[in-house]
Design a protein around this motif. Structure first.
Motif, PDB file in Angstrom:
ATOM      1  N   LYS A 170     -21.109 -42.935 108.189  1.00  0.00           N
ATOM      2  CA  LYS A 170     -21.703 -42.011 108.057  1.00  0.00           C
ATOM      3  C   LYS A 170     -20.485 -40.344 107.597  1.00  0.00           C
ATOM      4  CE  LYS A 170     -24.391 -40.716 111.943  1.00  0.00           C
ATOM      5  NZ  LYS A 170     -24.626 -40.500 113.688  1.00  0.00           N
ATOM      6  N   GLN A 171     -19.126 -40.807 106.847  1.00  0.00           N
ATOM      7  CA  GLN A 171     -18.277 -40.327 106.793  1.00  0.00           C
ATOM      8  C   GLN A 171     -17.955 -39.947 105.525  1.00  0.00           C
ATOM      9  OE1 GLN A 171     -15.937 -38.061 108.150  1.00  0.00           O
ATOM     10  NE2 GLN A 171     -16.654 -38.894 110.721  1.00  0.00           N
TER      11      GLN A 171
ATOM     12  N   ASP B 166     -18.065 -52.143 119.493  1.00  0.00           N
ATOM     13  CA  ASP B 166     -17.416 -50.851 118.498  1.00  0.00           C
ATOM     14  C   ASP B 166     -18.509 -50.574 117.909  1.00  0.00           C
ATOM     15  OD1 ASP B 166     -15.350 -52.226 119.372  1.00  0.00           O
ATOM     16  OD2 ASP B 166     -15.292 -54.330 118.239  1.00  0.00           O
TER      17      ASP B 166
ATOM     18  N   GLY C 160     -12.146 -45.668 108.420  1.00  0.00           N
ATOM     19  CA  GLY C 160     -12.627 -44.613 109.038  1.00  0.00           C
ATOM     20  C   GLY C 160     -12.285 -42.967 109.467  1.00  0.00           C
ATOM     21  N   GLU C 161     -10.916 -43.229 109.816  1.00  0.00           N
ATOM     22  CA  GLU C 161     -10.680 -42.452 110.357  1.00  0.00           C
ATOM     23  C   GLU C 161      -9.858 -41.566 109.205  1.00  0.00           C
ATOM     24  OE1 GLU C 161     -11.080 -41.022 113.678  1.00  0.00           O
ATOM     25  OE2 GLU C 161     -12.271 -42.569 113.482  1.00  0.00           O
TER      26      GLU C 161
ATOM     27  N   LYS D 163     -21.028 -46.719 113.293  1.00  0.00           N
ATOM     28  CA  LYS D 163     -21.581 -45.828 112.661  1.00  0.00           C
ATOM     29  C   LYS D 163     -21.592 -44.994 112.271  1.00  0.00           C
ATOM     30  CE  LYS D 163     -25.643 -48.918 114.783  1.00  0.00           C
ATOM     31  NZ  LYS D 163     -26.667 -48.962 115.264  1.00  0.00           N
ATOM     32  N   GLU D 164     -20.332 -44.163 113.091  1.00  0.00           N
ATOM     33  CA  GLU D 164     -19.784 -42.752 112.620  1.00  0.00           C
ATOM     34  C   GLU D 164     -19.024 -42.946 111.585  1.00  0.00           C
ATOM     35  OE1 GLU D 164     -20.468 -40.276 114.064  1.00  0.00           O
ATOM     36  OE2 GLU D 164     -22.587 -40.802 115.218  1.00  0.00           O
ATOM     37  N   TRP D 165     -18.381 -43.623 111.252  1.00  0.00           N
ATOM     38  CA  TRP D 165     -17.488 -44.118 110.070  1.00  0.00           C
ATOM     39  C   TRP D 165     -18.379 -44.449 109.091  1.00  0.00           C
ATOM     40  CZ3 TRP D 165     -13.876 -48.429 112.796  1.00  0.00           C
ATOM     41  CH2 TRP D 165     -12.852 -48.073 113.477  1.00  0.00           C
TER      42      TRP D 165
ATOM     43  N   HIS E 168     -21.181 -48.056 118.367  1.00  0.00           N
ATOM     44  CA  HIS E 168     -21.235 -46.736 118.146  1.00  0.00           C
ATOM     45  C   HIS E 168     -20.435 -46.546 116.940  1.00  0.00           C
ATOM     46  CE1 HIS E 168     -17.580 -47.067 120.351  1.00  0.00           C
ATOM     47  NE2 HIS E 168     -17.967 -46.216 120.886  1.00  0.00           N
ATOM     48  N   LEU E 169     -18.635 -46.287 116.813  1.00  0.00           N
ATOM     49  CA  LEU E 169     -18.326 -46.137 115.897  1.00  0.00           C
ATOM     50  C   LEU E 169     -17.809 -46.270 114.565  1.00  0.00           C
ATOM     51  CD1 LEU E 169     -14.924 -44.442 116.179  1.00  0.00           C
ATOM     52  CD2 LEU E 169     -14.127 -46.784 116.734  1.00  0.00           C
TER      53      LEU E 169
ATOM     54  N   LYS F 266     -19.566 -43.533 102.925  1.00  0.00           N
ATOM     55  CA  LYS F 266     -20.794 -43.854 103.124  1.00  0.00           C
ATOM     56  C   LYS F 266     -21.421 -44.070 101.421  1.00  0.00           C
ATOM     57  CE  LYS F 266     -25.314 -41.413 103.854  1.00  0.00           C
ATOM     58  NZ  LYS F 266     -25.582 -40.077 103.903  1.00  0.00           N
TER      59      LYS F 266
END
Length: 189
Positions: free
Chosen positions: A35-36, A26, A113-114, A31-33, A28-29, A40
């Protein structure tokens, strides 16, 4: 009694919300969240936990319980429960503003995150479902949360889920509203 009231008051989202233990796959996801901007700017401010701290929680540390939030089998965010008594008795550093909590006291933190799931009522239903999980699976006696006082959207979400602002306190980085779960009838647990 309180969690029975919660189950009766659930919206249409309840059956579609799940919490699955955070695992290495999980990250990778996560870490993407992270950045939002809406994540952040709230979660990864200077003075708060760094991103690498979350990876260490996967193995289990006896105080934090991290989960990915799923809605209709789609990962949409992150939530973690923290045993505040365990922090006080087992850890060299305490959990933010929570320094004198008794056994059975938990706090939690979350983010969606989404972006497609923001401002549509998911947060309130996630909080209600997670409170139910804390009450039934963790046998929690007291539930606290500490949003930044400037985060009016989060405070309103928690109020709709049965939390009440008890006091304001500076956590070293920002002024927080310390909120306690009161249940839908306004009584303490």
């Amino acid at each position: 009694q309180v969690h029975k009231d919660l189950r009766r008051c659930r919206g249409t989202f309840m059956n579609k919300i799940e919490f699955k233990k955070l695992n290495k796959n999980d990250m990778h996801l996560f870490k993407e969240w992270a950045k939002q901007p809406h994540v952040k700017n709230t979660w990864f401010q200077e003075g708060y936990e760094t991103l690498d701290k979350y990876e260490s929680k996967i193995a289990g540390n006896g105080v934090d319980y991290p989960f990915i939030i799923f809605f209709d089998n789609k990962p949409i965010g992150y939530i973690q429960a923290s045993d505040l008594y365990a922090y006080r008795t087992l850890c060299p550093t305490l959990k933010g503003v929570f320094t004198h909590e008794d056994s059975g006291t938990f706090c939690f933190d979350l983010f969606i995150g989404e972006e497609d799931y923001l401002n549509k009522g998911y947060g309130t239903e996630i909080v209600k479902s997670f409170v139910d999980k804390l009450l039934t699976e963790f046998k929690t006696k007291k539930i606290l949360i500490d949003p930044a006082c400037s985060n009016k959207r989060a405070i309103r979400c928690y109020e709709k889920a049965g939390f009440k602002v008890m006091r304001k306190q500076y956590d070293g980085t920002t002024e927080c509203c310390i909120m306690e779960f009161m249940g839908n009838n306004g009584d303490y647990l």
